[in-house]
Design a protein around this motif. Sequence first.
Motif, PDB file in Angstrom:
ATOM      1  N   LEU A  34       0.917  -1.137   0.052  1.00  0.00           N
ATOM      2  CA  LEU A  34       0.056  -0.199  -0.001  1.00  0.00           C
ATOM      3  C   LEU A  34       0.886   1.065   0.121  1.00  0.00           C
ATOM      4  CD1 LEU A  34      -2.794  -0.953   2.441  1.00  0.00           C
ATOM      5  CD2 LEU A  34      -3.050  -0.801  -0.002  1.00  0.00           C
ATOM      6  N   GLY A  35       2.014   1.191   0.795  1.00  0.00           N
ATOM      7  CA  GLY A  35       2.966   2.338   0.691  1.00  0.00           C
ATOM      8  C   GLY A  35       3.387   2.831  -0.608  1.00  0.00           C
ATOM      9  N   LEU A  36       3.857   1.419  -1.290  1.00  0.00           N
ATOM     10  CA  LEU A  36       4.458   1.541  -2.542  1.00  0.00           C
ATOM     11  C   LEU A  36       3.497   2.259  -3.457  1.00  0.00           C
ATOM     12  CD1 LEU A  36       7.063   1.127  -4.587  1.00  0.00           C
ATOM     13  CD2 LEU A  36       5.899  -1.251  -4.721  1.00  0.00           C
ATOM     14  N   LEU A  37       2.212   1.754  -3.619  1.00  0.00           N
ATOM     15  CA  LEU A  37       1.314   2.272  -4.482  1.00  0.00           C
ATOM     16  C   LEU A  37       0.627   3.712  -4.203  1.00  0.00           C
ATOM     17  CD1 LEU A  37      -1.296  -0.841  -4.519  1.00  0.00           C
ATOM     18  CD2 LEU A  37       0.302  -0.130  -6.233  1.00  0.00           C
ATOM     19  N   ALA A  38       0.908   4.065  -2.786  1.00  0.00           N
ATOM     20  CA  ALA A  38       0.549   5.321  -2.510  1.00  0.00           C
ATOM     21  C   ALA A  38       1.681   6.423  -3.175  1.00  0.00           C
ATOM     22  CB  ALA A  38       0.458   5.490  -0.990  1.00  0.00           C
ATOM     23  N   MET A  39       2.783   6.001  -3.098  1.00  0.00           N
ATOM     24  CA  MET A  39       4.010   6.615  -3.378  1.00  0.00           C
ATOM     25  C   MET A  39       4.031   6.722  -5.020  1.00  0.00           C
ATOM     26  SD  MET A  39       7.192   5.033  -1.127  1.00  0.00           S
ATOM     27  CE  MET A  39       8.496   5.962  -2.249  1.00  0.00           C
TER      28      MET A  39
END
Length: 768
Positions: A19-24
């Motif tokens: 999720l963090g990677l997708l948000a970035m």
Amino acid sequence: MASPFRVFRKHQKAMLAVLGLLAMIAFVFLPVVMDQMQTRSYADPVVVATETYGDLTRSEISMMIGRRQSLLGFLYQVQQAVQQAGGQATEAMRLSRQIGEATEESVVNTWLFAQKARELGLAVDDAAINAVLSSLVDRVPAERIFQILRDSRMSQAALFEVLEKELLALRLQEMFGVSIAGTTPAQAWDYFRRLNRKATVEVAAIPVERFASEVSAPDEATLREFFQKYKDKLPDPATPEPGFRIPRRIAVEYVKADYEKVLETVEVSDEDIRKYYDEHKENYKREELPSLEPKEEAATPEKPAAEAPATKPSEKPAGEGAAEEQAPEKRAAEKAAPEKPVEKEPAKPAEVKTEPPAEKPKHSVEAEAESEAEPKQTPELAPPANDSSSTRRVSPFSLAVYRAEDANAEEALGDEPEEKAEPSEREATKEKPAETQAATPAKPPAYTPLEEVRDEIRRQLQRERAQARVQELIQRIQEKMEVYYNQWIVYEASVQEGAQTSKKPPARPNLSKLVEGTALTAHSTELLAAFESARLDIGDSWTGSDPFVEYAYAENVPKYKPATSQDNDGNTYLFWKTEEAPEREPEFDNPSVREEVLRQWKLVQARDLAKKEAGELAEAARKSDKSFKEFFAAQKDIPVTEAGPFSWLTYGNIPPMYWLQSQQPPQISEVQGVDMAGPDLMQTIFGLEAGEIGVAMNQPQDKVYVVRAVEFNPLPDVLWTLFLEDRMSRFMATAADRRGPWREWMKEIKESAGFEWKEKPEERRPAS
């Protein structure tokens, strides 16, 4: 039941990382992608949308316009090349007219027609395109065609692509045209007479406004309803419907140089005439007609016998009997003498003869087969090296052109008949020995006496001096107007910037004072709409290639900018715009607006009263034993005017031979004594027999006319003979009733395709 977060808690670390990677990724890249999509959508919006054939963006339409322009340029250059080669450019001109102008609406309609044609199964292959191209290039070498393509900035593939679309659209239109092409003999006869039958009539005008006072005012609700119906319509003097929207208006000041009045002030002395005659004497040299008497040098003994032209018996001069009696002895002496070799002029090189053959060369099937049997004589068919287009598509066209060129070359280089090599009588005369030509003394040129051309020279000098005087006066006033215009620009700029608000505007020149003591006159107008200004004397003038009304009412023309115009009578105008008011919506409660609404309502109601009065007068005139003019002379304020001869429709000053090339349909003829004659009036006039009387209204329905037909020409038998000899294509443009089916057909095609303009062309067209 297990908690839905159990899986999340079990894989908490991995899922948080994803999720963090997708948000970035979304935070960094998504705005960029969205901006690019919005920029692309804004830079190239959809202009035409269809449910069946897809959409057209602004750039795609611009590309289609560019290709249409290139194609029209190519056809124009082909037309010029064909004419220079001595051929007929009819096919190129016809195709250009069928394709039409390079406008947004035109290219979009062509695209729509081509899409519909493909949907119906129509196709235009390379052979059809080559056949069309071959019909265009009469006598033009293939190298010249390739050069024209390069000049038009088109590749051969692009030429075939744009022609395929244009020919598809034209084929579809031709197919529909066949369905409405059926014309009965009676219809064709009617169309022909609208252009060729001329009438001479007597007309008596009855204004509708005369009966407006007999109409009672309506109630408030009726008047307000009438206003609401026409409040958004601009007034148009050519239509019977009123319009209450207030149009854009301007006020102008202008100086008029009346050419005839200036001409009267020009004086030319006899000295000036004599001086002009002496300085331009060569312009008045008389052309002497060739003498019918035989030349004396024909019987001169010193002249060689081979150069002496034969003298016809009927042209034998008197007193030559002795010479004729000595002819046998002279001929015998010439035979006994050794024969003098005749010096022949050396033959001219073949390349010097550049005159094209008188007729278009034709080659038979045998000649074509012989040409194919000898490949060594056939030029190479490859396109130019700098063209990367497909050779396959254009090879049939190139082959056809080269074959025609080979046929031209073979006939040009073939053995000519011996009689062609013989010099003509005129050439033989030119090639006489120098001593023979010098023996004939040159006659001094004969000039027209001064007295015979005195008036002509006087008028010429008056015209030149009048034009120079007008130019001088106009230029002197224009310089002062331009000085004021520059001062006004500076003042306006300072006011808009908010600085020096206390500064007074510059003093405007008084045109009336500037023209004092000259043949010029000064005029000024109040705020007028365009149709009102067209009625002024300056309204008939032109500024360059633009009519005065179009130029003066353009929004990009600033106030106080001087400009000049000229009308067909040679009068010159110097003008500027002094005031302007924008177009706006009217308010019913405004007293002036309400007064105009009431006036227009009464005029509409008064039409029936005017027609009734005209009908009664026409009936009385039919029964009267007086002439038409005598009958109406007894009526108050009803003048009678004789008009004609005129036809129902006319092309104006365009000669009949150019009617087919005209892009404009014929217009209703102007009739003296009639304001804006419309179809109803023309139908009434040309439905009468000579001596009959009819009643009809003009186009705006503000006047009723009682009309008496005096005569019609040509006579029926002559007109029928001309009709049988004429081509239908020359007069079918008068068939206005055929335009309705075309409009309905176009509307049906657009509706079936779900066609919609997202941005209409007129909404983006800049003001002119």
